[in-house]
Scaffold this active site. Structure first.
Site, short mmCIF file in Angstrom:
data_model
loop_
_atom_site.label_atom_id
_atom_site.label_comp_id
_atom_site.label_asym_id
_atom_site.label_seq_id
_atom_site.Cartn_x
_atom_site.Cartn_y
_atom_site.Cartn_z
N VAL A 1 0.84 -1.20 0.00
CA VAL A 1 0.00 0.00 0.00
C VAL A 1 0.87 1.25 0.00
O VAL A 1 0.61 2.21 -0.73
CB VAL A 1 -0.96 -0.01 1.20
CG1 VAL A 1 -1.65 1.34 1.38
CG2 VAL A 1 -2.02 -1.11 1.03
N GLU B 1 2.27 1.78 -3.58
CA GLU B 1 1.34 2.25 -4.61
C GLU B 1 0.67 3.57 -4.24
O GLU B 1 0.22 4.29 -5.12
CB GLU B 1 0.28 1.17 -4.88
CG GLU B 1 0.86 -0.14 -5.36
CD GLU B 1 1.84 0.01 -6.51
OE1 GLU B 1 1.64 0.90 -7.36
OE2 GLU B 1 2.82 -0.75 -6.56
N GLU B 2 0.61 3.88 -2.96
CA GLU B 2 0.00 5.15 -2.56
C GLU B 2 0.94 6.33 -2.73
O GLU B 2 0.54 7.40 -3.19
CB GLU B 2 -0.45 5.08 -1.09
CG GLU B 2 -1.69 4.23 -0.85
CD GLU B 2 -2.97 4.91 -1.30
OE1 GLU B 2 -2.91 6.07 -1.76
OE2 GLU B 2 -4.03 4.28 -1.21
N SER B 3 2.20 6.17 -2.34
CA SER B 3 3.09 7.33 -2.27
C SER B 3 4.45 7.13 -2.90
O SER B 3 5.25 8.06 -2.93
CB SER B 3 3.31 7.73 -0.81
OG SER B 3 3.99 6.70 -0.11
#
Length: 570
Positions: free
Chosen positions: A441, A444-446
């Site tokens: 996560v 892919e988020e930051s």
């Protein structure tokens, strides 16, 4: 003028050279001699400005640092134009947003309004750039266009009221539409289109949107149809909203947009026309659009439902690992098995010395220049150096393209680093979440940027909206949020994001697919979408997700999760 000097002075202090002893010898790392010369010149300013300018004449990392230092030195002495020249040279060597901001500020302080205006325009829609353009732009119509494009319609509207010509009227229409004054916007669009032979279908579709938002559905449909295939997507979307599913599917199929074809297939499937839907899914599955994998998964499901197991298995062979996992099939390796052999470029000695004396930002500049000409072995060594020095984002930025260009398990470890692993392990253990899911996560988020801010104001490593993050922190964990800075701290952000993953997994009874989808799309939306689509099987969930972004997010996170597990799980 004082505000400009102060702005440059503050940035100059932040980037000033630190007096330090340099380890290592010049023979092993020749560029250290240039850094020593730069340090000595900095200590002797302003008398040594000529020496700094001489060092700025090169084309490497030392030259970049010298250009920045010379720009700051000239600005501090009130020579703004000369300072801007050196910052322009620095930008040509290595551009950063902070340096662009300094350069634009100096140009304005120097009184070079045309150049300053151009420099500020490149920084739109930043708030500082918007304020500067409002100071510098003398043409009200041009300023209005820029303000609308920068998301400031309320500031633009007075500049084109009343509009002096058709171009100004179009800007006014766009400002009104952005301000949700749809009926007024529609009137202005109508006047623009009536007064000119406007052939731009974009304007016609904007007119249709204004009519649609004003509640004039029939008029909007007419405009969309008149725009041909370019308007078919909007036509289909409006018809779908009106509950006219069969007409919507036909409209979507007249569009060349793959997402429109996807929506057409979903509607046909909902209408019970499985064979016709299957034909559309097969068209998408044979292409290269972002809907390709989702469509192929639907082919598998529809073939399964029809009892054609062989056809389903054949289609499944082309699916990414994430979807194979969702289907419960054996998952192939998602990372290369081969190892690579890093070299030992001398730049790493320089980077080590800079890290010890000036910190990671200085080492990163030196390595940025080295990466421009480095071969894969040297890039692997540089990425590994970053990983060993607790710089996961930099390791990722080296490793991700390297993994695509020269695949190896070593490159994969850079592309999927164990970022903030002690924090991740602590909170994933406490909240009962797979640590590799947390890392996926974060990736892919930051992309491992702790200060990341999205267009929707999601913050930090796990991209928490302030409202969601505050609710978790204060209502669930008893923490106090003083400001948004709270969410940029990796400890806080990872703790809150991991708790939220745990909450979503509990909410969806451990269903990883729905939980990951909800992390992006919201648990209410995911529940509504899946129930409306009758998505009972886990493999039906991706196709039920109405949001394109959420569908793509799901497969990216699952792919990263599988990669992490393969790389690091015992």
């Amino acid at each position: 003028m004082k505000w400009a000097v102060l702005s440059i002075a503050l940035v100059g202090v932040a980037l000033s050279l630190v007096v330090a002893l340099w380890p290592g010898g010049d023979a092993a790392s020749p560029s250290l001699a240039d850094y020593r010369a730069l340090r000595a010149a900095q200590k002797s300013l302003p008398a040594s400005i000529a020496s700094i300018e001489a060092l700025a004449a090169g084309d490497g990392a030392v030259a970049w640092q010298a250009c920045v230092l010379a720009g700051h030195a000239h600005a501090a002495a009130g020579r703004f134009a000369r300072g801007a020249e050196f910052l322009a040279r620095a930008l040509a060597l290595r551009a950063t947003s902070a340096l662009q901001l300094e350069h634009a500020t100096l140009l304005e302080a120097a009184g070079d309004r045309p150049a300053a205006k151009d420099a500020w325009e490149e920084l739109l829609p930043r708030s500082e750039a918007v304020a500067a353009i409002q100071r510098l732009e003398t043409d009200p119509e041009r300023l209005a266009r820029q303000l609308v494009a920068a998301g400031r319609p309320s500031a633009a509207l007075p500049l084109v009221s009343p509009p002096a010509n058709d171009a100004a009227r179009l800007t006014r229409a766009r400002a009104l539409l952005a301000l949700s004054r749809a009926a007024e916007a529609a009137e202005e669009y109508s006047r623009v289109l009536a007064a000119t032979s406007w052939s731009d279908t974009t304007v016609r579709i904007e007119y249709g949107r204004a009519l649609e938002r004003a509640g004039q559905a029939d008029a909007a449909l007419s405009v969309y149809r008149g725009a041909g295939s370019s308007g078919a997507f909007r036509e289909g979307s409006l018809l779908e909203t009106l509950g006219r599913s069969r007409e919507a599917a036909d409209a979507y199929r007249r569009s060349s947009d793959p997402e429109a074809l996807w929506r057409a297939a979903r509607l046909l499937e909902a209408l019970g026309e499985a064979d016709e839907a299957l034909a559309v899914y097969r068209i998408l599955a044979s292409g290269a659009s972002r809907a390709r994998d989702d469509a192929l998964l639907r082919v598998v499901q529809l073939e399964r439902n029809a009892g054609r197991a062989a056809a389903a298995d054949e289609a499944a062979s082309g699916l990414p690992a994430a979807f194979l996992w969702i289907l419960g099939k054996p998952v192939p390796s998602v990372v290369p098995a081969s190892s690579a052999h890093p070299s030992s470029p001398s730049v790493l000695r320089t980077a080590g010395a800079l890290l010890a004396s000036h910190g990671m930002p200085w080492a990163e500049v030196e390595l940025d220049f080295a990466l421009r000409t480095a071969d894969p072995a040297a890039r692997l060594a540089i990425g590994t150096w970053y990983a060993e020095n607790a710089a996961p984002r930099q390791a990722f930025l080296v490793g991700a393209p390297l993994l695509a260009e020269a695949p190896s398990r070593d490159a994969a470890r850079l592309a999927y680093p164990l970022a903030w692993i002690e924090i991740v392990e602590r909170w994933s253990s406490i909240y009962g979440v797979d640590k590799y899911l947390v890392l996926a996560v974060i990736r892919e988020e930051s992309n491992y940027l702790a200060t990341a801010v999205s267009s929707s104001r999601a913050l930090g490593l796990m991209q928490l909206l302030p409202s969601t993050g505050t609710w978790i922190a204060e209502s669930k964990l008893g923490l106090r949020v003083e400001s948004e800075a709270f969410f940029f701290d990796p400890e806080n952000n990872i703790r809150l994001g991991t708790w939220y993953l745990s909450y979503l997994l509990d909410l969806f009874d451990g269903d990883l697919v729905r939980a990951v989808s909800a992390y992006n799309g919201g648990n209410g939306n995911v529940t509504r979408w899946t129930e409306a689509a009758g998505a009972v099987q886990r493999a039906d969930v991706p196709g039920a997700l109405v949001s394109t972004e959420t569908r793509e997010y799901l497969v990216k996170v699952l792919q990263s999760w599988l990669a992490y597990r393969e790389l690091y799980a015992a």
